[in-house]
Design an enzyme around this catalytic site. Structure first.
Site, PDB file in Angstrom:
ATOM      1  N   SER A  75      -0.862  -6.671  10.078  1.00  0.00           N
ATOM      2  CA  SER A  75      -0.225  -7.586   9.135  1.00  0.00           C
ATOM      3  C   SER A  75       1.002  -8.238   9.768  1.00  0.00           C
ATOM      4  O   SER A  75       1.830  -7.563  10.394  1.00  0.00           O
ATOM      5  CB  SER A  75       0.192  -6.821   7.878  1.00  0.00           C
ATOM      6  OG  SER A  75       0.821  -7.665   6.956  1.00  0.00           O
ATOM      7  N   ARG A  79       0.819  -1.204   0.000  1.00  0.00           N
ATOM      8  CA  ARG A  79       0.000   0.000   0.000  1.00  0.00           C
ATOM      9  C   ARG A  79       0.857   1.261   0.000  1.00  0.00           C
ATOM     10  O   ARG A  79       1.943   1.283   0.563  1.00  0.00           O
ATOM     11  CB  ARG A  79      -0.919   0.023   1.225  1.00  0.00           C
ATOM     12  CG  ARG A  79      -2.037  -0.992   1.191  1.00  0.00           C
ATOM     13  CD  ARG A  79      -2.940  -0.838   2.406  1.00  0.00           C
ATOM     14  NE  ARG A  79      -2.208  -0.953   3.671  1.00  0.00           N
ATOM     15  CZ  ARG A  79      -1.845   0.074   4.416  1.00  0.00           C
ATOM     16  NH1 ARG A  79      -2.145   1.303   4.076  1.00  0.00           N
ATOM     17  NH2 ARG A  79      -1.179  -0.124   5.547  1.00  0.00           N
ATOM     18  N   LYS A  84      -3.071 -13.197  12.020  1.00  0.00           N
ATOM     19  CA  LYS A  84      -4.531 -13.096  11.954  1.00  0.00           C
ATOM     20  C   LYS A  84      -5.136 -14.136  11.001  1.00  0.00           C
ATOM     21  O   LYS A  84      -6.077 -14.844  11.354  1.00  0.00           O
ATOM     22  CB  LYS A  84      -4.878 -11.665  11.519  1.00  0.00           C
ATOM     23  CG  LYS A  84      -6.318 -11.304  11.500  1.00  0.00           C
ATOM     24  CD  LYS A  84      -6.509  -9.784  11.534  1.00  0.00           C
ATOM     25  CE  LYS A  84      -5.592  -9.005  10.636  1.00  0.00           C
ATOM     26  NZ  LYS A  84      -5.706  -9.195   9.214  1.00  0.00           N
ATOM     27  N   THR A  85      -4.586 -14.210   9.798  1.00  0.00           N
ATOM     28  CA  THR A  85      -5.097 -15.166   8.810  1.00  0.00           C
ATOM     29  C   THR A  85      -4.735 -16.591   9.188  1.00  0.00           C
ATOM     30  O   THR A  85      -5.561 -17.510   9.123  1.00  0.00           O
ATOM     31  CB  THR A  85      -4.548 -14.823   7.416  1.00  0.00           C
ATOM     32  OG1 THR A  85      -4.980 -13.512   7.044  1.00  0.00           O
ATOM     33  CG2 THR A  85      -5.028 -15.820   6.370  1.00  0.00           C
ATOM     34  N   HIS A 100     -10.907  -4.611  11.787  1.00  0.00           N
ATOM     35  CA  HIS A 100      -9.809  -5.213  11.036  1.00  0.00           C
ATOM     36  C   HIS A 100      -9.420  -6.496  11.779  1.00  0.00           C
ATOM     37  O   HIS A 100      -8.547  -6.502  12.631  1.00  0.00           O
ATOM     38  CB  HIS A 100      -8.625  -4.245  10.971  1.00  0.00           C
ATOM     39  CG  HIS A 100      -7.521  -4.708  10.078  1.00  0.00           C
ATOM     40  ND1 HIS A 100      -6.193  -4.451  10.329  1.00  0.00           N
ATOM     41  CD2 HIS A 100      -7.542  -5.419   8.926  1.00  0.00           C
ATOM     42  CE1 HIS A 100      -5.449  -4.972   9.379  1.00  0.00           C
ATOM     43  NE2 HIS A 100      -6.244  -5.566   8.515  1.00  0.00           N
ATOM     44  N   ARG A 109       1.607 -12.048  -1.906  1.00  0.00           N
ATOM     45  CA  ARG A 109       0.213 -12.176  -1.486  1.00  0.00           C
ATOM     46  C   ARG A 109      -0.549 -13.151  -2.375  1.00  0.00           C
ATOM     47  O   ARG A 109      -0.238 -13.320  -3.549  1.00  0.00           O
ATOM     48  CB  ARG A 109      -0.489 -10.815  -1.570  1.00  0.00           C
ATOM     49  CG  ARG A 109       0.000  -9.796  -0.568  1.00  0.00           C
ATOM     50  CD  ARG A 109      -0.769  -9.889   0.723  1.00  0.00           C
ATOM     51  NE  ARG A 109      -0.335  -8.924   1.713  1.00  0.00           N
ATOM     52  CZ  ARG A 109      -0.960  -8.718   2.856  1.00  0.00           C
ATOM     53  NH1 ARG A 109      -2.054  -9.400   3.147  1.00  0.00           N
ATOM     54  NH2 ARG A 109      -0.503  -7.850   3.736  1.00  0.00           N
ATOM     55  N   ASP A 119     -10.157 -11.037   7.427  1.00  0.00           N
ATOM     56  CA  ASP A 119      -9.571  -9.698   7.527  1.00  0.00           C
ATOM     57  C   ASP A 119     -10.527  -8.574   7.915  1.00  0.00           C
ATOM     58  O   ASP A 119     -10.132  -7.672   8.632  1.00  0.00           O
ATOM     59  CB  ASP A 119      -8.914  -9.343   6.188  1.00  0.00           C
ATOM     60  CG  ASP A 119      -7.975  -8.162   6.281  1.00  0.00           C
ATOM     61  OD1 ASP A 119      -7.166  -8.121   7.221  1.00  0.00           O
ATOM     62  OD2 ASP A 119      -8.048  -7.276   5.413  1.00  0.00           O
ATOM     63  N   LYS A 146      -8.742  -2.233   0.365  1.00  0.00           N
ATOM     64  CA  LYS A 146      -8.664  -1.395   1.558  1.00  0.00           C
ATOM     65  C   LYS A 146      -9.422  -0.080   1.403  1.00  0.00           C
ATOM     66  O   LYS A 146      -9.846   0.507   2.402  1.00  0.00           O
ATOM     67  CB  LYS A 146      -7.197  -1.127   1.913  1.00  0.00           C
ATOM     68  CG  LYS A 146      -6.466  -2.361   2.436  1.00  0.00           C
ATOM     69  CD  LYS A 146      -7.156  -2.983   3.650  1.00  0.00           C
ATOM     70  CE  LYS A 146      -6.359  -4.126   4.243  1.00  0.00           C
ATOM     71  NZ  LYS A 146      -7.091  -4.813   5.335  1.00  0.00           N
TER      72      LYS A 146
END
Length: 537
Positions: free
Chosen positions: A240, A62, A244-245, A222, A325, A259, A203
């Protein structure tokens, strides 16, 4: 212009967005048709077992400094203006929009009409218009697909126009560079240019939901979320790289999403219809569900290295970026719910990858501490990841997602506090970072241990175990946890030099206190009292 729109698709045309004199317009192509376009135009290559590999150019993540919000009367007083939400005038927005639409004339574009938000009460009809076929496939993967009968009357309430080949002129446009992501809440329009990183599409609409949902009493988050066999829902907040994932994709539980979610009076609902996972060093044994998606038709692999002869990928090669990704529909995860919804959560887990090696691997928070840590949103950067960084540095991102929060952080924190109290939710802090010393000295917590702690939390195995109060952050730390060595649970005991730990813990506690000063004037007394006591030791 040749319009490829079938009869059952929306007749709300692109002229409503300022787009005219286009070449071919491809409406709601399915995945195989988009694959054909991607390969035909050289946007990506087909690799072993069916994924498509693409490159995002020099933007491999980003562009945080290139995001703007139009400063206009309908939203001005609500926006958290500053470093995260930079203002741009309506005149500059219109100027960029006109030139952008002019450049797109006589070009092909791709359109996906879809939704954000899995619950009918809060779902947002959106339209994604892209220059690249692979960006359109990304949108098809990431958002919720409309049924044919819904497409007939689909009128977008927010539209994203994504034109990577169009560049701003900072001198006349008021941008920081040739790249821009601009949200206009009055016109319900997002413009993206100068970057091929598809994550900006995802996003930008998350930011939109973070603006709209609190107005309906819904907490946008988030976070990832899943449910257990008994229907118990769990939420995982984290920035990130915190897991989390990975931790939510558990074969013993049903994945809601990885997410972005909302929390309303009925429970948790996914904003998305897909996942966008980090792939670097992905393990087939530690993360089998996600690993398997990298071998599936329909998955987009960004900046992953490929053997040009065998067309096999190498997930351990970071030649292009550490931020490799994978974008894939949530149906690629075998134990994911297709409904995208779960009940009221019983547990909320905050994830932090603490590179200082200080935070306990698992601890329980009071609701006041939960509010404090939510507003803090802590994880850490490690030495060597950025030029000049020679030791761990804190990364405080309020609400565990500051770059996507257009409203004042206290607005989200108040909603969280209300929902925690109303539903009597337990809150836990899990450190997926370092133990036995800081990054470079200690070692990162084993995924197997972290999974065991998560299972113990969600199965209720830590409810009645003896706890001890960690002195620097005031956290309740269990003295035992199934399938985790007891010596791992007390972080101080894992350090060879205890005085070094004390100094490091005091240092990090002081960083928390210093960061929280920005919220001190509006935070309730009980939240201020939840500050780490070790800062004053």
């Amino acid at each position: 212009m040749r319009d490829t729109r079938p009869e059952h698709h929306s007749h709300y045309g692109l002229e409503n967005h300022g787009l005219t004199n286009l070449n071919d317009v491809y409406w709601n192509l399915n995945t195989p048709a988009l694959y054909e376009q991607i390969v035909k135009h050289g946007e990506g290559i087909l690799v072993h077992l069916g994924p498509i590999v693409v490159r995002t150019g020099h933007h491999t993540g980003r562009s945080a400094n290139d995001k703007f919000v139009v400063k206009e009367p309908s939203s001005d007083s609500q926006i958290w203006w500053g470093k995260v939400n930079r203002p741009i005038t309506p005149e500059k927005f219109d100027q960029i929009h006109r030139r952008m639409m002019s450049q797109l004339q006589n070009q092909d574009v791709y359109v996906q009409d879809c939704f954000v938000g899995a619950t009918p009460a809060h779902r947002l009809p959106v339209r994604i218009i892209t220059q690249y076929a692979w960006h359109n496939l990304f949108a098809r993967n990431m958002f919720l697909q409309a049924k044919p009968e819904e497409l007939v009357k689909h009128v977008p309430e927010f539209t994203v126009i994504d034109a990577p080949k169009f560049h701003a002129n900072p001198t006349i446009d008021g941008t920081n560079s040739e790249t821009f992501i601009i949200l206009n809440f009055a016109k319900r329009l997002v413009l993206i240019g100068g970057t091929s990183y598809a994550g900006e599409i995802k996003k930008s609409l998350f930011t939109v939901m973070n603006y709209l949902m609190p107005q309906k009493g819904v907490l946008p988050m988030h976070c990832s979320a899943n449910t257990g066999p008994a229907g118990d829902t769990a939420i995982f907040f984290g920035l990130s790289g915190t897991g989390k994932t990975t931790l939510s994709a558990d074969s013993s539980r049903t994945l809601i999403g990885d997410d972005e979610h909302g929390w309303d009076d009925k429970g948790i609902f996914n904003f998305e219809g897909g996942c966008y996972a980090k792939l670097i060093n992905l393990s087939p044994t530690a993360e089998p569900e996600i690993y398997d998606t990298t071998r599936r038709f329909g998955t987009i692999l960004e900046n992953v290295t490929v053997n040009s002869r065998t067309r096999r990928i190498d997930l351990c090669d970071s030649s292009f970026t550490e931020n490799t990704r994978g974008s894939y529909p949530i149906s690629h995860i075998p134990n994911a719910t297709r409904e995208g919804r779960g009940g009221q959560p019983k547990n909320v887990i905050f994830l932090s990858a603490d590179a200082f090696g200080v935070l306990p691997p698992v601890s329980k928070l009071t609701h006041a501490q939960a509010m404090y840590h939510f507003l803090s949103g802590y994880t850490a950067k490690v030495a060597g990841t950025e030029r000049g960084v020679t030791e761990p540095s804190p990364n405080f991102s309020t609400c565990y997602g500051a770059p996507f929060m257009p409203l004042f952080p206290q607005r989200y924190a108040e909603l969280l506090g209300q929902k925690l109290a109303k539903h009597n939710v337990d809150v836990w802090l899990i450190n997926t970072g370092w133990s036995g010393g800081p990054y470079g000295v200690g070692s990162r917590m084993q995924i197997a241990f972290t999974r065991a702690m998560v299972h113990a939390v969600l199965d209720g195995q830590l409810k009645d175990v003896p706890m001890e109060t960690e002195p620097f952050f005031g956290l309740q730390v269990p003295k035992q946890c199934p399938n985790v060595p007891s010596e791992v649970l007390n972080t101080r005991n894992t350090w060879a030099n205890k005085s070094d730990y004390d100094a490091q813990a005091k240092k990090l506690a002081g960083m928390f206190v210093e960061n929280f000063k920005q919220f001190a004037d509006k935070a309730a007394p009980e939240i201020l009292a939840a500050a780490p006591p070790g800062a004053n030791k």
